[in-house]
Design a protein around this motif. Sequence first.
Motif, PDB file in Angstrom:
ATOM      1  N   ASN A 317       0.902  -1.120   0.157  1.00  0.00           N
ATOM      2  CA  ASN A 317       0.052   0.170   0.133  1.00  0.00           C
ATOM      3  C   ASN A 317       0.758   1.285  -0.022  1.00  0.00           C
ATOM      4  OD1 ASN A 317      -2.628   1.321  -0.061  1.00  0.00           O
ATOM      5  ND2 ASN A 317      -2.674   1.451   1.955  1.00  0.00           N
ATOM      6  N   VAL A 318       1.821   1.213  -0.775  1.00  0.00           N
ATOM      7  CA  VAL A 318       2.831   2.411  -1.107  1.00  0.00           C
ATOM      8  C   VAL A 318       1.957   3.385  -2.090  1.00  0.00           C
ATOM      9  CG1 VAL A 318       5.077   3.496  -1.612  1.00  0.00           C
ATOM     10  CG2 VAL A 318       4.986   1.086  -0.363  1.00  0.00           C
ATOM     11  N   ARG A 319       1.492   4.762  -1.735  1.00  0.00           N
ATOM     12  CA  ARG A 319       1.006   5.302  -2.370  1.00  0.00           C
ATOM     13  C   ARG A 319       1.453   6.929  -2.436  1.00  0.00           C
ATOM     14  NH1 ARG A 319      -0.370   0.871  -3.468  1.00  0.00           N
ATOM     15  NH2 ARG A 319      -2.697   0.132  -3.750  1.00  0.00           N
ATOM     16  N   PRO A 320       1.452   7.463  -3.584  1.00  0.00           N
ATOM     17  CA  PRO A 320       1.575   9.102  -3.437  1.00  0.00           C
ATOM     18  C   PRO A 320       0.548   9.840  -2.860  1.00  0.00           C
ATOM     19  CG  PRO A 320       0.811   8.289  -5.606  1.00  0.00           C
ATOM     20  CD  PRO A 320       1.022   7.114  -5.057  1.00  0.00           C
ATOM     21  N   VAL A 321       1.021  10.765  -2.158  1.00  0.00           N
ATOM     22  CA  VAL A 321      -0.158  11.522  -1.463  1.00  0.00           C
ATOM     23  C   VAL A 321      -0.387  12.603  -2.392  1.00  0.00           C
ATOM     24  CG1 VAL A 321      -0.856  13.237   0.482  1.00  0.00           C
ATOM     25  CG2 VAL A 321       0.559  11.088   0.869  1.00  0.00           C
ATOM     26  N   ILE A 322      -1.590  12.651  -3.037  1.00  0.00           N
ATOM     27  CA  ILE A 322      -2.246  13.652  -3.970  1.00  0.00           C
ATOM     28  C   ILE A 322      -2.718  14.929  -3.545  1.00  0.00           C
ATOM     29  CG2 ILE A 322      -3.396  14.142  -6.350  1.00  0.00           C
ATOM     30  CD1 ILE A 322      -2.848  11.115  -6.760  1.00  0.00           C
ATOM     31  N   ASP A 323      -2.099  16.138  -3.457  1.00  0.00           N
ATOM     32  CA  ASP A 323      -2.643  17.265  -3.091  1.00  0.00           C
ATOM     33  C   ASP A 323      -3.810  17.525  -3.871  1.00  0.00           C
ATOM     34  OD1 ASP A 323       0.303  17.596  -2.541  1.00  0.00           O
ATOM     35  OD2 ASP A 323      -0.155  19.318  -1.700  1.00  0.00           O
ATOM     36  N   GLN A 324      -3.713  17.446  -5.226  1.00  0.00           N
ATOM     37  CA  GLN A 324      -4.910  17.983  -5.765  1.00  0.00           C
ATOM     38  C   GLN A 324      -4.769  17.239  -7.376  1.00  0.00           C
ATOM     39  OE1 GLN A 324      -5.019  22.279  -5.905  1.00  0.00           O
ATOM     40  NE2 GLN A 324      -7.143  22.330  -7.085  1.00  0.00           N
ATOM     41  N   ILE A 325      -5.948  16.803  -7.618  1.00  0.00           N
ATOM     42  CA  ILE A 325      -6.058  16.486  -9.332  1.00  0.00           C
ATOM     43  C   ILE A 325      -6.769  17.869 -10.167  1.00  0.00           C
ATOM     44  CG2 ILE A 325      -6.858  14.867 -10.991  1.00  0.00           C
ATOM     45  CD1 ILE A 325      -7.102  12.812  -8.698  1.00  0.00           C
ATOM     46  N   LEU A 326      -5.639  18.356 -11.150  1.00  0.00           N
ATOM     47  CA  LEU A 326      -6.403  19.609 -11.758  1.00  0.00           C
ATOM     48  C   LEU A 326      -6.408  18.899 -13.138  1.00  0.00           C
ATOM     49  CD1 LEU A 326      -3.540  21.729 -10.483  1.00  0.00           C
ATOM     50  CD2 LEU A 326      -5.840  22.116  -9.993  1.00  0.00           C
ATOM     51  N   PRO A 327      -7.407  19.751 -13.901  1.00  0.00           N
ATOM     52  CA  PRO A 327      -7.472  19.473 -15.355  1.00  0.00           C
ATOM     53  C   PRO A 327      -6.329  20.063 -15.966  1.00  0.00           C
ATOM     54  CG  PRO A 327      -8.630  21.237 -14.741  1.00  0.00           C
ATOM     55  CD  PRO A 327      -8.389  20.499 -13.399  1.00  0.00           C
ATOM     56  N   MET A 328      -5.698  19.135 -17.039  1.00  0.00           N
ATOM     57  CA  MET A 328      -4.354  19.168 -17.709  1.00  0.00           C
ATOM     58  C   MET A 328      -4.188  20.861 -18.220  1.00  0.00           C
ATOM     59  SD  MET A 328      -2.515  16.743 -20.323  1.00  0.00           S
ATOM     60  CE  MET A 328      -2.175  15.375 -19.043  1.00  0.00           C
ATOM     61  N   SER A 329      -5.464  21.586 -18.702  1.00  0.00           N
ATOM     62  CA  SER A 329      -5.277  22.735 -18.967  1.00  0.00           C
ATOM     63  C   SER A 329      -4.971  23.908 -17.725  1.00  0.00           C
ATOM     64  CB  SER A 329      -6.582  23.076 -19.503  1.00  0.00           C
ATOM     65  OG  SER A 329      -7.824  22.982 -18.548  1.00  0.00           O
ATOM     66  N   GLN A 330      -4.939  23.250 -16.741  1.00  0.00           N
ATOM     67  CA  GLN A 330      -4.274  24.012 -15.348  1.00  0.00           C
ATOM     68  C   GLN A 330      -3.054  23.817 -14.925  1.00  0.00           C
ATOM     69  OE1 GLN A 330      -7.121  24.623 -12.387  1.00  0.00           O
ATOM     70  NE2 GLN A 330      -8.731  24.500 -13.517  1.00  0.00           N
ATOM     71  N   ALA A 331      -2.339  23.121 -16.077  1.00  0.00           N
ATOM     72  CA  ALA A 331      -0.784  22.890 -15.829  1.00  0.00           C
ATOM     73  C   ALA A 331      -0.065  23.941 -15.212  1.00  0.00           C
ATOM     74  CB  ALA A 331      -0.221  22.290 -17.226  1.00  0.00           C
ATOM     75  N   GLY A 332      -0.399  25.226 -15.807  1.00  0.00           N
ATOM     76  CA  GLY A 332       0.369  26.400 -15.481  1.00  0.00           C
ATOM     77  C   GLY A 332       0.244  26.742 -13.746  1.00  0.00           C
ATOM     78  N   LYS A 333      -1.050  26.571 -13.348  1.00  0.00           N
ATOM     79  CA  LYS A 333      -1.319  26.602 -12.050  1.00  0.00           C
ATOM     80  C   LYS A 333      -0.553  25.845 -11.183  1.00  0.00           C
ATOM     81  CE  LYS A 333      -5.143  26.285  -8.776  1.00  0.00           C
ATOM     82  NZ  LYS A 333      -6.634  25.960  -8.499  1.00  0.00           N
ATOM     83  N   ALA A 334      -0.480  24.223 -11.644  1.00  0.00           N
ATOM     84  CA  ALA A 334       0.342  23.303 -10.981  1.00  0.00           C
ATOM     85  C   ALA A 334       1.962  23.643 -10.995  1.00  0.00           C
ATOM     86  CB  ALA A 334       0.064  21.916 -11.747  1.00  0.00           C
ATOM     87  N   ILE A 335       2.389  23.883 -12.029  1.00  0.00           N
ATOM     88  CA  ILE A 335       3.973  24.366 -12.167  1.00  0.00           C
ATOM     89  C   ILE A 335       4.091  25.480 -11.152  1.00  0.00           C
ATOM     90  CG2 ILE A 335       5.391  25.384 -13.416  1.00  0.00           C
ATOM     91  CD1 ILE A 335       5.083  22.459 -14.381  1.00  0.00           C
TER      92      ILE A 335
END
Lengths: 354, 354
Positions: A317-335
């Motif tokens: 059960n090793v899993r990443p902790v995901i802060d947020q799933i964003l639509p790819m069009s919001q890549a800039g926000k993620a970066i």
Amino acid sequence: MSAPTTARGYGISDTKKYTDFSVQEFKLKTAGPHDVTLDIEFCGVCGSDVHTITGGWGPLSTDWVVPGHEIVGKVTHVGDEVKEFKVGQRVGVGAQVYACLECDRCKADNENYCPEQVDTYNAPFPDGVMAQGGYSSVIRTHDRFVFAIPEEIKSEEAGPLMCAGLTVYSPLKRNGTGPGKTVGIVGIGGLGHLAIQFAHAMGAKVIVFSHSANKKDDALKLGADEFVLSGEKDFAKPYFDKLDFILSAADVHNLPISDFLSMLKVEAKMVSVGLPDKEWEGLQPQIMASNASAIGTTHIGSKVECNEMLKLAAQKNVRPVIDQILPMSQAGKAIEGVKENHVRYRYVLKQDLA
Amino acid sequence: MSAPTTARGYGISDTKKYTDFSVQEFKLKTAGPHDVTLDIEFCGVCGSDVHTITGGWGPLSTDWVVPGHEIVGKVTHVGDEVKEFKVGQRVGVGAQVYACLECDRCKADNENYCPEQVDTYNAPFPDGVMAQGGYSSVIRTHDRFVFAIPEEIKSEEAGPLMCAGLTVYSPLKRNGTGPGKTVGIVGIGGLGHLAIQFAHAMGAKVIVFSHSANKKDDALKLGADEFVLSGEKDFAKPYFDKLDFILSAADVHNLPISDFLSMLKVEAKMVSVGLPDKEWEGLQPQIMASNASAIGTTHIGSKVECNEMLKLAAQKNVRPVIDQILPMSQAGKAIEGVKENHVRYRYVLKQDLA
């Protein structure tokens, strides 16, 4: 239906405007008999994406670069000689898309150290086509660089395992992490939080070093046996001669390296998978003389290791902790969130180009 | 006759006047049951002597320091529990004169990495007496740090083996140097010229890297299989992925480290036993990413390794090349010659205080 020849992606043209993604169509590599083509569903946002599109690791190789190398999707086409994968299967692609597969390193399952290795983006395939990353609709690569996702692992969670997961698993494995060993993990971000889990899953005692007191609870939940604030004076002293290995995921050039190295046993090693934009400060051979320690780095991992890593992640059960799933069009926000350290662990982008 | 309580030596008081040696009497450590006392006959002049008395490694620990840790002499007194040595025997002392002998490191024949280890000079014994080096008449230390000299090796030649010889032998041994392996040796001076001989004697293929074209003939005579001018452009390229280990004896901070590391096989190591006054330049983790290499250092070697080293030197005719044997009263001239790089390999001082 023949395999597609192009895809669309979110790319960057100017390292000064690293959040201004534009959508363009781009050419995929020529489909070969060992190639697997997949429709991308998710792509994790890795620190490497930020280093590359901000120019921290040097100028862009072409005038438009699609980042992303924590890719999960469904197979749409396979070449005639692909035996491992079927159309419709859920698979991942990580930070490497090519190696010669004929040299001594490739033959020894060190294809991640092949001198002809090609990164997943910002680098050309041998046929001259530029490899573009996973902030896009489709990726195609040789089946050596495609990994089956165990059914226990959700697609969005599998993404960050492709780069971050493998990048920490490989050095932990190669440096003997297991029962009876004590491993230090430095930095708890996208890579570090997976390193804690994997080192724990491999049976080692895990000591986590961080500047962030507010990550203590997370570290302990993720499997750390002890949490140490590395900003405090003399933090290393109680751990003198206690660590069999240190994995640093801290992406900074001015770590207190001398303190970290002092905790290693004789002839033990510190590996930094954080690759800062600047050279290390304060690294004089003298600081390693007290214990014959050494410092180095590693580069992702092999296919054999990736499959092992995924199996262990599924089992333990090793899993990443995901802060947020964003639509790819919001890549800039993620970066922006990664660049400004707003992300605690990982953002994942969900495909929205289709 | 009871053991002497004092000795006389040539020491330095001011790091700015590092050739102005003065003769003084100094106190020897309290004689214990495991101590061996010897009348010094020869002492090699090591780069460490220069780093210390010029202040390159920091200020002097006391107001007068006798350097020298490549010591050979004859035993004059032994403590009640000394079984290994007899009065009149020819023995050597190297760069370490104390360790606790009780910690895990000491018990594992890593006494050279004991946290309580005491250098042969510029450091205090646990009893508070300052350890003074071999530019002197007498030295006394625990029998763990005294080594029998095989009869095949002349006294003046044994001196440089005590520090330079052991310092290169230990990392060569611990990093698997032997038949079928290819080892790179960087720099051909006091340490490097012994490293070439030992690596060759251990059965490895030896590639020597140097800036000095005029040392090529010497390198080949000493046992190098190939000689490479490391000042030339692209010197490393033909050796990509060829080296199992690199031992650098170059005492400079601005080596082309990236080029050297590029020649290593996957997960191989470069050890620098040259300890320059400044930190390494250009050391960014990225330069090790292509092969998961690492860089570190080591500190002399253990007694077990010293005895092995002396045996191998006797069997395979490994000997320091001595530029000149000077009377100890000319220590300043020898220091100047090392500091200004006039020495090719080693000066040895001959006792003249008696």
